[in-house]
Every structure is written in C-alpha cells, then in structure tokens.
Design a protein around this motif. Sequence first.
Motif, PDB file in Angstrom:
ATOM      1  N   VAL A   1       0.839  -1.200   0.000  1.00  0.00           N
ATOM      2  CA  VAL A   1       0.000   0.000   0.000  1.00  0.00           C
ATOM      3  C   VAL A   1       0.873   1.248   0.000  1.00  0.00           C
ATOM      4  CG1 VAL A   1      -1.715   1.321   1.294  1.00  0.00           C
ATOM      5  CG2 VAL A   1      -1.913  -1.163   1.147  1.00  0.00           C
ATOM      6  N   LEU A   2       1.909   1.257   0.828  1.00  0.00           N
ATOM      7  CA  LEU A   2       2.797   2.425   0.908  1.00  0.00           C
ATOM      8  C   LEU A   2       3.529   2.674  -0.406  1.00  0.00           C
ATOM      9  CD1 LEU A   2       4.361   1.918   4.463  1.00  0.00           C
ATOM     10  CD2 LEU A   2       2.368   3.293   3.826  1.00  0.00           C
ATOM     11  N   ASP A   3       3.649   1.630  -1.237  1.00  0.00           N
ATOM     12  CA  ASP A   3       4.306   1.781  -2.533  1.00  0.00           C
ATOM     13  C   ASP A   3       3.485   2.584  -3.536  1.00  0.00           C
ATOM     14  OD1 ASP A   3       6.550   0.382  -1.754  1.00  0.00           O
ATOM     15  OD2 ASP A   3       5.881  -1.537  -2.582  1.00  0.00           O
ATOM     16  N   GLN A   4       2.208   2.783  -3.271  1.00  0.00           N
ATOM     17  CA  GLN A   4       1.368   3.553  -4.186  1.00  0.00           C
ATOM     18  C   GLN A   4       1.735   5.033  -4.108  1.00  0.00           C
ATOM     19  OE1 GLN A   4      -0.331   1.514  -6.168  1.00  0.00           O
ATOM     20  NE2 GLN A   4       0.445  -0.093  -4.787  1.00  0.00           N
ATOM     21  N   ALA A   5       1.636   5.702  -5.237  1.00  0.00           N
ATOM     22  CA  ALA A   5       2.113   7.084  -5.341  1.00  0.00           C
ATOM     23  C   ALA A   5       1.458   8.014  -4.326  1.00  0.00           C
ATOM     24  CB  ALA A   5       1.866   7.605  -6.762  1.00  0.00           C
TER      25      ALA A   5
ATOM     26  N   LYS B   1      -7.017  -2.790   3.474  1.00  0.00           N
ATOM     27  CA  LYS B   1      -5.996  -2.856   2.419  1.00  0.00           C
ATOM     28  C   LYS B   1      -6.653  -2.908   1.046  1.00  0.00           C
ATOM     29  CE  LYS B   1      -2.267  -5.813   0.658  1.00  0.00           C
ATOM     30  NZ  LYS B   1      -1.480  -7.048   0.886  1.00  0.00           N
ATOM     31  N   TYR B   2      -7.679  -3.727   0.893  1.00  0.00           N
ATOM     32  CA  TYR B   2      -8.397  -3.791  -0.381  1.00  0.00           C
ATOM     33  C   TYR B   2      -8.990  -2.431  -0.732  1.00  0.00           C
ATOM     34  CZ  TYR B   2      -8.169  -8.948  -0.497  1.00  0.00           C
ATOM     35  OH  TYR B   2      -7.753 -10.259  -0.553  1.00  0.00           O
TER      36      TYR B   2
ATOM     37  N   MET C   1      -3.260   9.712   4.536  1.00  0.00           N
ATOM     38  CA  MET C   1      -2.765   8.429   5.036  1.00  0.00           C
ATOM     39  C   MET C   1      -3.545   7.273   4.430  1.00  0.00           C
ATOM     40  SD  MET C   1      -1.926   8.555   9.075  1.00  0.00           S
ATOM     41  CE  MET C   1      -0.348   9.156   9.649  1.00  0.00           C
ATOM     42  N   PRO C   2      -2.945   6.097   4.359  1.00  0.00           N
ATOM     43  CA  PRO C   2      -3.683   4.920   3.896  1.00  0.00           C
ATOM     44  C   PRO C   2      -4.826   4.574   4.847  1.00  0.00           C
ATOM     45  CG  PRO C   2      -1.313   4.506   3.863  1.00  0.00           C
ATOM     46  CD  PRO C   2      -1.520   5.801   4.594  1.00  0.00           C
ATOM     47  N   ASN C   3      -5.920   4.106   4.287  1.00  0.00           N
ATOM     48  CA  ASN C   3      -7.051   3.651   5.091  1.00  0.00           C
ATOM     49  C   ASN C   3      -6.617   2.550   6.055  1.00  0.00           C
ATOM     50  OD1 ASN C   3      -9.498   1.745   5.546  1.00  0.00           O
ATOM     51  ND2 ASN C   3     -10.416   3.638   4.831  1.00  0.00           N
ATOM     52  N   THR C   4      -5.689   1.713   5.609  1.00  0.00           N
ATOM     53  CA  THR C   4      -5.228   0.610   6.442  1.00  0.00           C
ATOM     54  C   THR C   4      -4.598   1.123   7.733  1.00  0.00           C
ATOM     55  OG1 THR C   4      -4.688  -0.493   4.359  1.00  0.00           O
ATOM     56  CG2 THR C   4      -3.968  -1.578   6.370  1.00  0.00           C
ATOM     57  N   VAL C   5      -3.808   2.168   7.628  1.00  0.00           N
ATOM     58  CA  VAL C   5      -3.143   2.747   8.800  1.00  0.00           C
ATOM     59  C   VAL C   5      -4.157   3.457   9.694  1.00  0.00           C
ATOM     60  CG1 VAL C   5      -1.414   4.409   9.570  1.00  0.00           C
ATOM     61  CG2 VAL C   5      -0.966   2.973   7.566  1.00  0.00           C
TER      62      VAL C   5
ATOM     63  N   GLU D   1      -6.660  17.907  16.647  1.00  0.00           N
ATOM     64  CA  GLU D   1      -5.277  18.401  16.690  1.00  0.00           C
ATOM     65  C   GLU D   1      -4.288  17.356  16.185  1.00  0.00           C
ATOM     66  OE1 GLU D   1      -4.607  19.489  20.722  1.00  0.00           O
ATOM     67  OE2 GLU D   1      -6.085  21.117  20.714  1.00  0.00           O
ATOM     68  N   MET D   2      -4.540  16.084  16.503  1.00  0.00           N
ATOM     69  CA  MET D   2      -3.635  15.001  16.085  1.00  0.00           C
ATOM     70  C   MET D   2      -3.837  14.586  14.634  1.00  0.00           C
ATOM     71  SD  MET D   2      -3.658  12.448  19.382  1.00  0.00           S
ATOM     72  CE  MET D   2      -2.585  11.256  18.548  1.00  0.00           C
ATOM     73  N   GLY D   3      -4.898  15.090  14.002  1.00  0.00           N
ATOM     74  CA  GLY D   3      -5.173  14.703  12.617  1.00  0.00           C
ATOM     75  C   GLY D   3      -5.947  13.418  12.489  1.00  0.00           C
ATOM     76  N   LEU D   4      -6.501  12.929  13.595  1.00  0.00           N
ATOM     77  CA  LEU D   4      -7.210  11.648  13.546  1.00  0.00           C
ATOM     78  C   LEU D   4      -8.518  11.750  12.756  1.00  0.00           C
ATOM     79  CD1 LEU D   4      -6.665  10.468  17.227  1.00  0.00           C
ATOM     80  CD2 LEU D   4      -5.533   9.600  15.174  1.00  0.00           C
ATOM     81  N   ILE D   5      -9.116  12.936  12.700  1.00  0.00           N
ATOM     82  CA  ILE D   5     -10.338  13.109  11.909  1.00  0.00           C
ATOM     83  C   ILE D   5      -9.984  13.284  10.436  1.00  0.00           C
ATOM     84  CG2 ILE D   5     -12.445  14.475  11.597  1.00  0.00           C
ATOM     85  CD1 ILE D   5     -12.167  15.379  14.511  1.00  0.00           C
ATOM     86  N   ALA D   6      -8.924  14.008  10.165  1.00  0.00           N
ATOM     87  CA  ALA D   6      -8.571  14.380   8.791  1.00  0.00           C
ATOM     88  C   ALA D   6      -7.601  13.417   8.131  1.00  0.00           C
ATOM     89  CB  ALA D   6      -7.961  15.781   8.793  1.00  0.00           C
ATOM     90  N   ALA D   7      -7.185  12.377   8.835  1.00  0.00           N
ATOM     91  CA  ALA D   7      -6.072  11.547   8.368  1.00  0.00           C
ATOM     92  C   ALA D   7      -6.248  11.007   6.960  1.00  0.00           C
ATOM     93  CB  ALA D   7      -5.843  10.397   9.346  1.00  0.00           C
ATOM     94  N   LEU D   8      -7.462  10.630   6.576  1.00  0.00           N
ATOM     95  CA  LEU D   8      -7.684  10.003   5.270  1.00  0.00           C
ATOM     96  C   LEU D   8      -7.674  10.987   4.109  1.00  0.00           C
ATOM     97  CD1 LEU D   8     -10.587   7.484   6.021  1.00  0.00           C
ATOM     98  CD2 LEU D   8      -8.267   6.891   5.297  1.00  0.00           C
ATOM     99  N   PHE D   9      -7.912  12.258   4.394  1.00  0.00           N
ATOM    100  CA  PHE D   9      -8.206  13.207   3.325  1.00  0.00           C
ATOM    101  C   PHE D   9      -6.953  13.778   2.676  1.00  0.00           C
ATOM    102  CE2 PHE D   9     -12.059  13.836   6.175  1.00  0.00           C
ATOM    103  CZ  PHE D   9     -12.826  12.903   5.471  1.00  0.00           C
TER     104      PHE D   9
END
Length: 603
Positions: free
Chosen positions: A24-28, A371-372, A104-108, A87-95
């Motif tokens: 997953v991390l290998d994706q651009a 991951k999928y 961030m990856p959905n998996t993470v 503040e930690m970015g937990l709400i915005a992490a996916l965007f």
Amino acid sequence: MAQQYVDMDTLKFLLYRVHDLQTVLDQARYADYDQASVDLFLNATKDFSDKELFPFFREMDAAPAHFKEGEIIVHPQVEKYMKKAGEMGLIAALFDYEVGGLQMPNTVVSAAAYIQETANNHLPGYVGLTNGAAELIIHFGSKALNETYVPKMLTGDWGGTMCLTEPQAGSSLSDIITVAEQAEDGYTISGQKIFISGGDYREAENIVHLVLARIKGAPAGTKGISLFVVPKKRRTENGDLISNDVNTVGDFQKMGQKGYCTTHLSFGDEKDCKGWLVGEANQGLKYMFMMMNGARIAVGRGAAAITMAAYQASLAYAKERPQGRSLTRTGKKDVSQEQTLIINHPDVKRMLLFQKVVSEGALSLVLLTAKYHDLSTTHADPKEREKYLLLLEMLTPIVKTYPSEMGSVSVSNGLQVLGGYGFCTDFILQQYFRDIRIFPIYEGTTGIQSLDLLGRKVTMENGKGVLLLSEEIGKTIREALGIDTLAPYAKQLSGKLELSQEVLQFLIPFVKKGDYQRFLSDATVFMEFFGNIVVGWLWLNISIQAEKALVSGETQYTGDFYTSKIHAMKFYFKYELPKTTALAEILTNKEVLTVAEENSWFA
C-alpha cells in the motif's frame, strides 16, 4: 501494572508482515510514508488512548449520556477527545493534503482507530461519524458547502452525523417521509430521524447532519431520495451561528455504549429548518452508501476491538486467579497441593483460545478489508483497482458481521472465564458484553448484511467476486501445501473451499428460476458458513508468516509469539472450521421451513 487492552505486537505483525502494508505504501498517493512514520503514528495513538480514552471507559458507562431540558448531556471527555483528535489529525487523516488532511492509507487509519476502540469504544464513534459526514461533503458537495463546513469538522470543533432511520421506516429506506421543499436559499426540511448516534450534545459548537429526505414531488421509493446538509446551527450573512430549527426531542437509554449518545431529532418544528442539497437530486442513497459502506467496515472494526479488549481482560484474570487443582495421573485431585491458576484448566484454555482466534482473526479481516479499500482506489493499474474493488465488495458484509456476531460469542466466553465475578460490575467483562451487543444491529443488521452477501455480492458480475476471492484463498492454500507442517491444514481448507462451491451450486439454480425468496431464505446461515471459511483462510495465512519467521530465525518477536499463532490456527481448524459441515447440511437441505406464509406455526 496498567491493564493491557490491546496487543500491539499482534496488530503490527498482522499489519506489516501478514498483510504487507508496504504494498500500500508503494502507491504514489502514500509516497510520504514508510513503516517508521506509520509506527510513530500508531505509537502516538496508543499513548493518546492510554491517557485520554481508557481511563474514562468505565466512568462513561457509570454516568451515561442523557437527555435533559432539551439537550443531551455527555461526559466532559467527549469535547476534549474531539478537540485533541482534531489536533492530532485523527479526523482528517484520510483526506487529501489540499483539504487539510494527512493523506494516510485507510489501512493505517483503521489500525489507529482500532487502538482507540480497544481503549474506549464509547468515544471514537463521535470522530468516525464526523469523518464520514465530512467525506461525503468533500466528495459530492459544492465548493460553498466544503468551505462552510469541512474545516471546522476536521478540527473537531463541529461534529457530524448521518441521519437515515425514521420511526415508521427502520431499515426500509424506501419508506422515509422526511420532506425537502425548495426555497430561495436552499430547501426547507421537515421530518424526524431516530437512532442518530452522536446526534447532539451540549459541548458541541455545531453538529452537521447529513440527512436523507424526499424532495416534494420526487419519485416514490429509493429513486426519489436526496441528500442534504442540515446543520444544527446555520450561519448568518455576518458569520454568526443561529438555530436552524433542528431539535432534540429525546434520547435512547441503552444496555451498552452508554457514553455514546443516541438521539431522536426533529427537523422543522417551527418551519425554519434549512438544508442544502448535496450533489444531484434523487441521488442521495447512492451518495450515502459511500458513507454506509465505510461505516459497516468501521462497525466490524469496533466489534473486533471490543473482542480484543475483552480477551486481554479475561486472559489477565486467568493468569492471576487460583482455583481448584490439576488432576493427577490417577484422575483424582491432590488436596494437599496448592490451588492452581485457572489458566491451567483445559476448559479455561479452550475458552481463552476461542477468544484469541476470534479476536485476532477479526482484526486480520479488518486490516485486509482496509488494504483492499486502499488498493481499489490508488493502485496504478486500472485492472488491479477493479480486482480489489470486487474483493472489497465481497468482504464488506463479512467484515461487518463476523466480528459482530462471533465477537459477541467470544466476549460471552470471556465473561465465563471469570465465573460469577464476570457477572458483577466490579469487573470489566460485563461492560464489554453489554457494549458489543449493539454491533450485530448497527448499520444494517446481520440479516441485511447476509442478504447483501448472498443476494448481491455472490451474484454480482456472474459470480466474479466469488471467483476472485476463491483465487486469493487458493494462493494461500498452495503456499501452505509447500510447508510440511502446514500441509494438512491447507488440505482441510481446500476441502472447505470445495464445499462452498457445492453449496452455491445447490443455491444458484433458485436464482435462475426466479425463486429469490427460497434462494435468500437461509442467507444468514450462508453468512456464518462463508465467514467461517474466510477467517480460516486468514488464520492459515497468519500461520504461514509465523512459520517463515521461525524457520528464518527472525527475532522481531519471540519464538513463543510465532508458535502461539500456529497453535491458534490449529485450534481454529479443530474447533471452528468443522462447523461448516453442519452449516452446509442446513444450506443444502431440500426441506423449506421458513418461506410459506403460515402463522399457525407459532400457535
């Protein structure tokens, strides 16, 4: 010593080794991340959960959210959690970075949410729903809607919800009657919604509701449903927030998850509730299902988290509680011996191992599904994206259902480990037992998920999804056949995969004859049957990676850690996988007992 509520070693082993996060991390899209940065994020989330979630878990159960004088009172930690999560970015992490996200990856992000949910399953829902509502606005809303609502939602200053269910409709969304009438500055909304999680609380400056409603004159059924942003408070031209005629008329007191408020909302009592259309008219259900599918995966993750936390609690108790004595070679107890710890009794070991295989198997299922999701949207090859999307479609109803249903059984076993103490409020197991019971109901009941799996996912594209999933299982079987110690289990799983084909060969002809009622009458049995096989596949894959680590002498984790995974797989294959034989017998039985309209059966 502080109670351990999550097994971080198992989480990271599954994330990095079993499910190979690097692919997953290998994706651009994720070029800025590597395992070291992911580790920092997960460790920070664990530290945050230790300090801001777990210490308040029992408090929130003892002092439930409740309705008082027209508003919902929640534990003070809800407001603090929302702000800190922002503040930690937990709400915005996916965007995307462009909207203030961490990309961030959905998996993470799923792994981080799982850690929080093991610590305190009452709090993360507030963040999860805010994230989901923001996601819908970002994807389908106008520029004005994005600018007005998304920034405040991502910082945790404003909450978000999804408003589907109505008193007369329940899960039948085609029957919703909330009305939207066009006005000069948007739409006027009127109607009621029930069971709205996180629907209101005094500490929130504003809550942004994503509401399904029917524009006056729209077609009947689901084809006439539109989606609207309906905030609790709306902005005036000078930027002030004023009431938007969204009223909390009550709440629902629940057996579990008492700190996570559930509300009854009324829109437009004073005919002054404004809503703004998201996307195109009459496309609301399609838009909402983007959030719903994410929510279903999140429900499975939440159930998996409770299952893990309960396992950790009952395991700790079993390691400390002396009771009884081990049998001697003569089959009698030697009362002159000191009492043994209950973890030494075979039946307690059986219950603990059952908890282990369900909790870790459910976590593995959650991470694979995430991951999928990542690869279905970011893989460079369009054909690969299509493949992973079909695999995601296949697993979504299973990942919602297996952790919820089997997790409930697992937590019940955890309570049983404690004996009478498990039934007492002095110990935490009874709270986990109450909390997890809602998960088979959340976001589409087990029956609805089962209809989705058998009625939609199995038959989509002439069975292509089933074929792809079977191919993935087959790859694992072939790899395990090449490892002497695992070959017998690979053959066992291969037989179960063949059995699934036999079951489908029996059921599919009912579709071809147009007898859908007969085809779907035992969909929930099929869900249990097929979910069991899927988790068996995941355990075989876990054991392959553990065996490789032992053979190579890998020292990241102890030898006992790897050996325990293989032992757990053997337990699953002895005690759980054989249940599919009986389920297959039910599914292929020609006698039909639940279809005909015959009320005298219940006389």
